[in-house]
Write a protein that holds these residues in place. Sequence first.
Motif, PDB file in Angstrom:
ATOM      1  N   THR A  22       0.840  -1.200   0.000  1.00 14.44           N
ATOM      2  CA  THR A  22       0.000   0.000   0.000  1.00 14.44           C
ATOM      3  C   THR A  22       0.870   1.243   0.000  1.00 14.44           C
ATOM      4  O   THR A  22       1.890   1.291   0.698  1.00 14.44           O
ATOM      5  N   VAL A  23       0.483   2.234  -0.776  1.00 16.49           N
ATOM      6  CA  VAL A  23       1.231   3.491  -0.805  1.00 16.49           C
ATOM      7  C   VAL A  23       0.387   4.601  -0.184  1.00 16.49           C
ATOM      8  O   VAL A  23      -0.840   4.564  -0.234  1.00 16.49           O
ATOM      9  N   GLY A  24       1.074   5.568   0.408  1.00 16.20           N
ATOM     10  CA  GLY A  24       0.405   6.748   0.950  1.00 16.20           C
ATOM     11  C   GLY A  24       1.078   7.988   0.394  1.00 16.20           C
ATOM     12  O   GLY A  24       2.299   8.103   0.420  1.00 16.20           O
ATOM     13  N   GLN A  25       0.299   8.903  -0.137  1.00 16.08           N
ATOM     14  CA  GLN A  25       0.865  10.109  -0.722  1.00 16.08           C
ATOM     15  C   GLN A  25       1.057  11.179   0.347  1.00 16.08           C
ATOM     16  O   GLN A  25       0.156  11.460   1.136  1.00 16.08           O
ATOM     17  N   VAL A  26       2.250  11.769   0.390  1.00 19.88           N
ATOM     18  CA  VAL A  26       2.560  12.849   1.320  1.00 19.88           C
ATOM     19  C   VAL A  26       3.064  14.032   0.506  1.00 19.88           C
ATOM     20  O   VAL A  26       4.124  13.958  -0.122  1.00 19.88           O
ATOM     21  N   LEU A  27       2.305  15.129   0.487  1.00 24.41           N
ATOM     22  CA  LEU A  27       2.690  16.337  -0.236  1.00 24.41           C
ATOM     23  C   LEU A  27       3.179  17.372   0.769  1.00 24.41           C
ATOM     24  O   LEU A  27       2.486  17.682   1.739  1.00 24.41           O
ATOM     25  N   LEU A  28       4.369  17.903   0.547  1.00 28.11           N
ATOM     26  CA  LEU A  28       4.989  18.822   1.490  1.00 28.11           C
ATOM     27  C   LEU A  28       5.332  20.155   0.832  1.00 28.11           C
ATOM     28  O   LEU A  28       5.603  20.207  -0.369  1.00 28.11           O
ATOM     29  N   THR A  29       5.313  21.204   1.621  1.00 29.42           N
ATOM     30  CA  THR A  29       5.930  22.469   1.234  1.00 29.42           C
ATOM     31  C   THR A  29       7.052  22.736   2.229  1.00 29.42           C
ATOM     32  O   THR A  29       7.161  22.070   3.263  1.00 29.42           O
ATOM     33  N   SER A  30       7.887  23.712   1.938  1.00 27.55           N
ATOM     34  CA  SER A  30       8.998  23.996   2.847  1.00 27.55           C
ATOM     35  C   SER A  30       8.501  24.406   4.232  1.00 27.55           C
ATOM     36  O   SER A  30       9.180  24.196   5.228  1.00 27.55           O
TER      37      SER A  30
END
Length: 368
Positions: A104-112
């Motif tokens: 299973t994959v989990g998406q993690v979107l980050l900004t600085s």
Amino acid sequence: MSGTRQEIAQARRLVVKVGSSALTTAGDGLDVARLDALVDAIADRVARDAQIVLVSSGAIGAGLAPLKLGKRPRDLATQQAAASVGQLALAHAYAESFGRYSLTVGQVLLTSDDVVRRAHYRNAQRTFSRLLALGAVPVVNENDTVATQEIRFGDNDRLAALVAHLVGADALVLLSDVDGLYDGDPRDGATRKITEVRGESDVEGIAVGMSSSGLGTGGMVSKLSAARTAAGAGIPVLLAAAADAGDALRDANVGTAFAAADTRLSARRFWLGYAADTSGRLRLDDGAVRAILRRRSLLAAGITGLEGDFEAGDVVDLVDAADVPVARGVVGFDAGELPALIGRSSHEVPVEHRREVVHADDLVPLRR
């Protein structure tokens, strides 16, 4: 096999970063065969009881074909539009590919902001920890759809180095379209591949070429910077070609290996040295540079000039006579207070100002 390569080969928790040029083709979008080959290599390592966080570029590249864009756009708004389309395609492709191995994959979107602000940093840390504990593979990307020029990481190589420290990784693997670090442009047959980097002296003066694909943003310059950041913080690094992902994740016997510093920085010192925003700079004389590289406090006597509008408690760069940053630290004075103090020895300074400008506990050297 060198000790560094053995550390990477035996690492229990790894961050793997793959570049746009390794996953996408200009005008054609995602290359599913390349993505599947990468997933094959990661799944093999996971099957050998490793935890992997994947930092993946490619969202903008994956959005070009659906939007009928022939090349990577230069303006931020179109980049964000391409990313909003491409992130869905990229996440779907990874979910399907890892699904072949029941992962299973989990998406993690980050900004600085998520790394620069300490509260956000801790929240991200908890999310990664829980995903890994549940057996998922976190897939990380910069949140291009909302990032602005002022808060962008700039490239996913730096993001990967920051994530590696954030998750407590035992190693960082940077995969791109180049099979290692060269002492010049790798397209020039006269250049030499550097297989081991044990310290700063091994890479001083190297003129590195940029990625030739036109899809990436960082090129080899940012990969070298990211490798230095992670290695300087105590994390061994392997720089290799995405086509060699299987070997890179199996025995680390390809590419260029960067030895880790002897001591891993604490979360606070890593944040201070590599993640925090700086508000100005203090220029130092040679004696002060030598002192802070030995982790001594910075006194007013060693300062020759300053720039910026900072306040006590802000983070500033400490630079040498050539204007090259040699350390970062939390300054103890406002910018308006320092001009009357710089260059003066302690006994010449008013009693109320007889303290360190940057205390040793709040200072991180940037040279090894």
